[in-house]
Design a protein around this motif. Structure first.
Motif, mmCIF file in Angstrom:
data_model
loop_
_atom_site.group_PDB
_atom_site.id
_atom_site.type_symbol
_atom_site.label_atom_id
_atom_site.label_comp_id
_atom_site.label_asym_id
_atom_site.label_seq_id
_atom_site.Cartn_x
_atom_site.Cartn_y
_atom_site.Cartn_z
ATOM 1 N N GLN A 184 49.020 38.909 26.512
ATOM 2 C CA GLN A 184 49.933 39.669 25.662
ATOM 3 C C GLN A 184 49.467 39.676 24.214
ATOM 4 O OE1 GLN A 184 53.385 37.339 27.060
ATOM 5 N NE2 GLN A 184 54.346 39.291 27.572
ATOM 6 N N HIS A 185 48.913 38.567 23.741
ATOM 7 C CA HIS A 185 48.401 38.515 22.375
ATOM 8 C C HIS A 185 47.282 39.535 22.169
ATOM 9 C CE1 HIS A 185 50.447 34.716 22.863
ATOM 10 N NE2 HIS A 185 50.340 34.453 21.570
ATOM 11 N N LEU A 186 46.447 39.720 23.205
ATOM 12 C CA LEU A 186 45.330 40.653 23.114
ATOM 13 C C LEU A 186 45.729 42.087 23.413
ATOM 14 C CD1 LEU A 186 42.624 38.476 24.924
ATOM 15 C CD2 LEU A 186 43.028 38.708 22.466
ATOM 16 N N GLY A 187 46.996 42.312 23.772
ATOM 17 C CA GLY A 187 47.473 43.658 24.048
ATOM 18 C C GLY A 187 46.961 44.235 25.351
ATOM 19 N N LEU A 188 46.715 43.389 26.349
ATOM 20 C CA LEU A 188 46.178 43.836 27.633
ATOM 21 C C LEU A 188 47.296 43.983 28.657
ATOM 22 C CD1 LEU A 188 43.028 41.532 27.862
ATOM 23 C CD2 LEU A 188 43.102 43.938 27.156
ATOM 24 N N LYS A 189 47.250 45.044 29.428
ATOM 25 C CA LYS A 189 48.192 45.218 30.514
ATOM 26 C C LYS A 189 47.802 44.320 31.686
ATOM 27 C CE LYS A 189 49.235 50.033 29.329
ATOM 28 N NZ LYS A 189 49.223 51.430 29.801
ATOM 29 N N PRO A 190 48.758 43.944 32.536
ATOM 30 C CA PRO A 190 48.427 43.085 33.683
ATOM 31 C C PRO A 190 47.302 43.648 34.547
ATOM 32 C CG PRO A 190 50.802 43.220 33.406
ATOM 33 C CD PRO A 190 50.214 44.187 32.438
ATOM 34 N N ARG A 191 47.291 44.960 34.751
ATOM 35 C CA ARG A 191 46.238 45.543 35.581
ATOM 36 C C ARG A 191 44.870 45.375 34.930
ATOM 37 N NH1 ARG A 191 47.004 51.673 37.291
ATOM 38 N NH2 ARG A 191 48.830 50.679 38.258
ATOM 39 N N THR A 192 44.796 45.572 33.616
ATOM 40 C CA THR A 192 43.523 45.401 32.909
ATOM 41 C C THR A 192 43.050 43.959 32.965
ATOM 42 O OG1 THR A 192 44.152 47.183 31.388
ATOM 43 C CG2 THR A 192 42.346 45.756 30.715
ATOM 44 N N ALA A 193 43.968 43.019 32.738
ATOM 45 C CA ALA A 193 43.602 41.608 32.814
ATOM 46 C C ALA A 193 43.149 41.228 34.221
ATOM 47 C CB ALA A 193 44.788 40.741 32.384
ATOM 48 N N TYR A 194 43.800 41.811 35.233
ATOM 49 C CA TYR A 194 43.404 41.540 36.621
ATOM 50 C C TYR A 194 41.980 42.025 36.886
ATOM 51 C CZ TYR A 194 42.845 42.752 41.542
ATOM 52 O OH TYR A 194 42.334 42.911 42.797
ATOM 53 N N LEU A 195 41.649 43.238 36.460
ATOM 54 C CA LEU A 195 40.306 43.769 36.680
ATOM 55 C C LEU A 195 39.257 42.959 35.925
ATOM 56 C CD1 LEU A 195 41.043 47.604 36.507
ATOM 57 C CD2 LEU A 195 40.597 46.213 38.537
ATOM 58 N N MET A 196 39.568 42.540 34.704
ATOM 59 C CA MET A 196 38.637 41.710 33.946
ATOM 60 C C MET A 196 38.414 40.369 34.646
ATOM 61 S SD MET A 196 39.749 42.237 29.953
ATOM 62 C CE MET A 196 39.404 43.755 29.070
ATOM 63 N N THR A 197 39.499 39.770 35.148
ATOM 64 C CA THR A 197 39.387 38.486 35.839
ATOM 65 C C THR A 197 38.542 38.621 37.100
ATOM 66 O OG1 THR A 197 41.555 37.804 34.991
ATOM 67 C CG2 THR A 197 40.686 36.600 36.883
ATOM 68 N N LEU A 198 38.793 39.661 37.879
ATOM 69 C CA LEU A 198 38.012 39.891 39.097
ATOM 70 C C LEU A 198 36.545 40.099 38.764
ATOM 71 C CD1 LEU A 198 37.824 40.426 42.136
ATOM 72 C CD2 LEU A 198 38.436 42.816 41.684
ATOM 73 N N TYR A 199 36.270 40.844 37.718
ATOM 74 C CA TYR A 199 34.896 41.126 37.295
ATOM 75 C C TYR A 199 34.155 39.831 36.949
ATOM 76 C CZ TYR A 199 31.231 43.842 34.898
ATOM 77 O OH TYR A 199 30.050 44.414 34.515
#
Length: 463
Positions: A184-199
């Motif tokens: 939330q501090h970085l302004g990322l949506k859950p879907r974006t954070a999920y894709l980054m984590t998977l990557y």
């Protein structure tokens, strides 16, 4: 509790961009194509970042506030650190048979994590500065993952899997935990954070490095336990667990699970493992040299080989940092170098902060920094310049928390005042990321609400 810098000179010569640059260049750009030969060692992009930080500090000496002493707890650490630097140069003079370029190379390794915190910690003084640190960790993790996955695309083979030994892989567990704590501090949506984590998880698994698997598991586990009150458990369930499940399904679809099983679950015969045998021989050789000069070591720049000069060079190639430092600097030198860094971590991470933002960063560092330093040091992390530069970044992060906590000055002012009607509240800025966290009256907040004060104290911005 974050001080907002107002001095134009300080903003102009801030070391924060260079600190983030050290993180990125030491891990994502750790490649021969970026190196420049200079005498007995190679100059890397992060070397120029470090020189830039020193230059910025020299330019800021024109500001009268540069000569203002920091709070006592920082002054004590700064004084001890100065003694360490003086000691290093005193014991690293010219010795017969030791090349000056080799001495400079070894001194550089130590200075990166001993000196960097005191060059940069004062510029991490706002919520925006901490956000930049977190973005640097995430961007570096994504860059490292891109390089590693690109190599897999070119050379993928389940029969002879490609193992990536890049030093940058060590940042991936920290980057993944950053998404759990600071999405939330970085302004990322859950879907974006999920894709980054998977990557990043895919890149980490493809590396086939068991040390990073251990580091990731330990860091995520500690982060969830310490961050349950700030949503880390919820983010782990919504982001990390789905990414891990998707990764398992993906690896199963390409036939890679057998490779992982062979690497992680199967215990191979150690006498058939050439890598293990070489590491044992390196360790035994370093300890033999340590026993020759146990108290002060053989000194920076000392060279020796195992299996002849065509084999491994023990003085610059070490899979165990502690054996390396004991051989180079002896018991006394190792204690002098490591003790101040350990004290810094204990003072900054061993105290609870009243401000919820600082407390959140403290818990993040507890979950990541000690795990990284301990596991990586057992595989030589503190014996390589890129990794000591990364360690200097983490220690700077720790020291900034200690400096931004103003409880000690507030307590001192209360003690010197005969009558105090209301307790003094530390200065609290309202950064943009504040909206992502519950108000102080929210029971989920880490720190309880405190009465406001019309004249909050301010720390001097020195240097």
């Amino acid at each position: 509790m974050f001080r907002l810098t107002s001095a134009r000179t300080t903003q102009r010569f801030s070391t924060l961009p260079l600190l983030c640059g050290i993180l990125f260049t030491s891990l994502a750009m750790n490649n021969d194509i970026f190196f420049i030969g200079a005498g007995g060692f190679k100059l890397s992009p992060f070397d120029f970042m470090f020189v830039g930080m020193v230059l910025f500090k020299v330019l800021r000496l024109a500001d009268p506030r540069a000569y203002t002493l920091p709070p006592p707890r920082i002054t004590m650490l700064l004084f001890i650190n100065a003694l360490v630097v003086v000691y290093l140069f005193l014991v690293s003079g010219n010795r017969p048979g030791i090349d000056s370029g080799d001495v400079a190379r070894d001194i550089r390794i130590v200075l990166y994590f001993v000196v960097t915190p005191y060059l940069c910690y004062k510029d991490i003084d706002s919520a925006d500065a901490y956000r930049k640190l977190q973005w640097a960790l995430v961007i570096t993790g994504l860059a490292v993952s891109t390089i590693m996955l690109g190599q897999q695309v070119v050379g993928f083979n389940t029969a002879e899997p490609l193992r990536d030994v890049s030093l940058g892989i060590w940042v991936l567990p920290l980057s993944i935990v950053s998404l759990l704590y600071f999405r939330q501090h970085l302004g990322l949506k859950p879907r974006t954070a999920y894709l980054m984590t998977l990557y990043m998880l895919m890149a980490l698994v493809f590396s086939l490095n068991r040390s990073q698997y251990l580091q990731l598991g330990a860091s995520v586990g500690i982060a969830v336990l310490l961050g349950s009150r700030v949503g880390a458990f919820r983010n782990a369930v919504k982001i990390f667990v789905p990414a891990a499940v998707a990764g398992i399904l993906l690896f199963a679809s390409i036939g890679y699970l057998e490779v992982l099983e062979s690497r992680v679950l199967t215990v191979e015969a150690l006498d058939e493992d050439s890598s293990y045998g070489a590491r044992v021989e390196e360790y035994e050789g370093q300890m033999d040299l340590f026993r020759e000069s146990p108290w002060f070591g053989h000194g920076a720049g000392y060279r020796s080989w195992v299996m002849g000069e065509q084999g491994f060079e023990l003085s610059t190639f070490a899979h165990n940092s502690w054996a390396f430092y004991l051989m180079k600097f002896g018991i006394i030198g190792t204690v002098v170098i490591m003790a101040p860094c350990l004290l810094l971590m204990l003072l900054s991470l061993g105290r609870r902060y009243a401000d919820p933002e600082l407390e959140l960063h403290r818990r993040y560092l507890i979950a990541t920094a000690p795990v990284y330093i301990f596991i990586d040091s057992l595989s030589g992390g503190l014996a390589y310049a890129p990794k000591t530069a990364f360690t200097g970044f983490l220690l700077t992060y720790c020291l900034s928390l200690l400096r931004n906590d103003v409880r000690a000055p507030a307590a001192a002012s209360q003690a010197s005042t005969p009558v105090v009607v209301y307790p003094i509240r530390p200065p609290v800025s309202v950064p943009p990321m504040r909206a992502a966290w519950p108000a102080r009256s929210d029971p989920r907040s880490i720190a309880p609400a405190r009465p406001a004060s019309s004249t909050p104290p301010r720390l001097p911005h020195h240097g």
